[in-house]
Design a protein around this motif. Structure first.
Motif, PDB file in Angstrom:
ATOM      1  N   ALA A  86       0.804  -1.212   0.000  1.00 14.00           N
ATOM      2  CA  ALA A  86       0.000   0.000   0.000  1.00 14.00           C
ATOM      3  C   ALA A  86       0.838   1.263   0.000  1.00 14.00           C
ATOM      4  CB  ALA A  86      -0.934   0.003   1.209  1.00 14.00           C
ATOM      5  N   GLY A  87       2.170   1.140  -0.126  1.00 15.52           N
ATOM      6  CA  GLY A  87       3.028   2.307  -0.242  1.00 15.52           C
ATOM      7  C   GLY A  87       3.776   2.668   1.017  1.00 15.52           C
ATOM      8  N   GLN A  88       3.680   1.862   2.076  1.00 21.73           N
ATOM      9  CA  GLN A  88       4.407   2.134   3.312  1.00 21.73           C
ATOM     10  C   GLN A  88       5.746   1.389   3.257  1.00 21.73           C
ATOM     11  OE1 GLN A  88       3.094   4.348   5.397  1.00 21.73           O
ATOM     12  NE2 GLN A  88       1.246   4.429   4.102  1.00 21.73           N
ATOM     13  N   THR A  89       6.815   2.127   3.226  1.00 22.70           N
ATOM     14  CA  THR A  89       8.142   1.523   3.053  1.00 22.70           C
ATOM     15  C   THR A  89       8.957   1.707   4.322  1.00 22.70           C
ATOM     16  OG1 THR A  89       8.982   3.594   2.108  1.00 22.70           O
ATOM     17  CG2 THR A  89       8.095   1.956   0.563  1.00 22.70           C
TER      18      THR A  89
ATOM     19  N   ASP B 276      -4.583  -8.055  -5.930  1.00 21.08           N
ATOM     20  CA  ASP B 276      -3.340  -7.869  -6.688  1.00 21.08           C
ATOM     21  C   ASP B 276      -2.490  -6.863  -5.933  1.00 21.08           C
ATOM     22  OD1 ASP B 276      -1.321  -7.712  -8.474  1.00 21.08           O
ATOM     23  OD2 ASP B 276      -2.484  -6.744 -10.075  1.00 21.08           O
ATOM     24  N   LEU B 277      -1.538  -7.367  -5.140  1.00 24.13           N
ATOM     25  CA  LEU B 277      -0.703  -6.479  -4.336  1.00 24.13           C
ATOM     26  C   LEU B 277       0.272  -5.680  -5.169  1.00 24.13           C
ATOM     27  CD1 LEU B 277       0.022  -8.732  -1.221  1.00 24.13           C
ATOM     28  CD2 LEU B 277      -1.754  -7.008  -1.537  1.00 24.13           C
TER      29      LEU B 277
ATOM     30  N   PRO C 219      -5.771  -1.833  -4.703  1.00 27.08           N
ATOM     31  CA  PRO C 219      -6.891  -0.913  -4.929  1.00 27.08           C
ATOM     32  C   PRO C 219      -6.792   0.316  -4.042  1.00 27.08           C
ATOM     33  CG  PRO C 219      -7.603  -2.832  -3.684  1.00 27.08           C
ATOM     34  CD  PRO C 219      -6.184  -3.109  -4.117  1.00 27.08           C
ATOM     35  N   ALA C 220      -7.582   1.321  -4.420  1.00 23.86           N
ATOM     36  CA  ALA C 220      -7.510   2.590  -3.681  1.00 23.86           C
ATOM     37  C   ALA C 220      -8.010   2.438  -2.247  1.00 23.86           C
ATOM     38  CB  ALA C 220      -8.325   3.659  -4.422  1.00 23.86           C
TER      39      ALA C 220
ATOM     40  N   PHE D 203      -6.152   3.519   1.176  1.00 28.32           N
ATOM     41  CA  PHE D 203      -6.838   4.434   2.094  1.00 28.32           C
ATOM     42  C   PHE D 203      -6.905   3.836   3.506  1.00 28.32           C
ATOM     43  CE2 PHE D 203     -10.725   5.844   4.211  1.00 28.32           C
ATOM     44  CZ  PHE D 203     -10.572   7.231   4.170  1.00 28.32           C
ATOM     45  N   GLY D 204      -7.233   2.550   3.603  1.00 28.73           N
ATOM     46  CA  GLY D 204      -7.330   1.917   4.910  1.00 28.73           C
ATOM     47  C   GLY D 204      -5.998   1.839   5.623  1.00 28.73           C
ATOM     48  N   VAL D 205      -4.928   1.505   4.874  1.00 29.83           N
ATOM     49  CA  VAL D 205      -3.596   1.415   5.489  1.00 29.83           C
ATOM     50  C   VAL D 205      -3.125   2.793   5.939  1.00 29.83           C
ATOM     51  CG1 VAL D 205      -1.186   0.852   5.055  1.00 29.83           C
ATOM     52  CG2 VAL D 205      -2.983  -0.680   4.253  1.00 29.83           C
TER      53      VAL D 205
END
Length: 219
Positions: A32-35, A89-90, A94-95, A99-101
């Protein structure tokens, strides 16, 4: 004294399940974009909120707030485990997942704060259906009034003494009367005289009042 460490099957299972859940949450957060360290902090936040809510349920009694946050943390953990099984599909998340993460830190902070600073709901004792015993009032003493003008009543020496209450009649069974009649007839046959009350009482073995009642019925 050195204590030997013994493996427990339940403990081993809990460690394996926790490690897998931790890895799945980290994968979802990273997708989800958290690195970096942020992806590793998400699993800790979800599992820690789950443990805090469960501990509140065990030691704080029934609590709707604890149940609410326990279900939220459980859905987050279970959803991450399912998401890594190929349902999402990681590579192109999905948006709503991003949003949830992204909103989870604020949600987890709110839940942890409420659980830490809200007292558990008090458990009301069950009402007893047995009515409480009524306190008996002591009888009030009767008020006595004295009138100095009323003439004093002196006991009259010529008044007739009070008679004792008459004794209650003695009930005599019919079978006993029949037997007494046979005894009286036998006495009259042998002696030629009528049986008296004392002899009847001795022959029947009954008390004097009952012997008098039987003799009255034999006349």
């Amino acid at each position: 004294m050195v204590r030997r460490f013994r493996l427990d099957a339940v403990l081993v299972q809990a460690v394996i399940a926790g490690a897998l859940s931790f890895a799945h949450l980290q994968e979802v957060a990273a997708a989800a974009g958290q690195t970096g360290w942020k992806a590793w902090a998400y699993p800790i936040s979800v599992d820690l909120l789950l443990v805090v809510a469960w501990r509140r349920l065990r030691h704080g009694g029934p609590n709707r707030l604890a149940w609410c946050w326990f279900v939220i943390a459980l859905v987050a953990s279970l959803g991450a485990n399912v998401a890594t099984a190929g349902f999402l599909d990681l590579q192109h998340p999905p948006a709503w997942l991003r949003f949830g993460v992204a909103g989870w830190p604020a949600l987890a902070f709110l839940g942890g704060t409420l659980l830490a600073h809200t007292s558990p709901e008090p458990v009301m004792p069950a009402e007893s259906t047995t009515p409480a015993p009524r306190a008996e009032r002591a009888p009030e003493p009767e008020a006595t009034t004295t009138d100095d003008s009323a003439p004093a009543v002196t006991p009259d020496s010529d008044a007739a003494p009070e008679l004792p209450p008459a004794a209650a009649p003695v009930a005599v069974p019919d079978a006993l009367v029949t037997h007494a009649r046979k005894v009286a007839d036998d006495h009259h046959t042998r002696t030629g005289t009528r049986i008296d009350t004392d002899t009847l009482r001795a022959r029947l073995g009954v008390p004097a009042p009952m012997a008098d009642a039987i003799a009255a019925q034999l006349t």
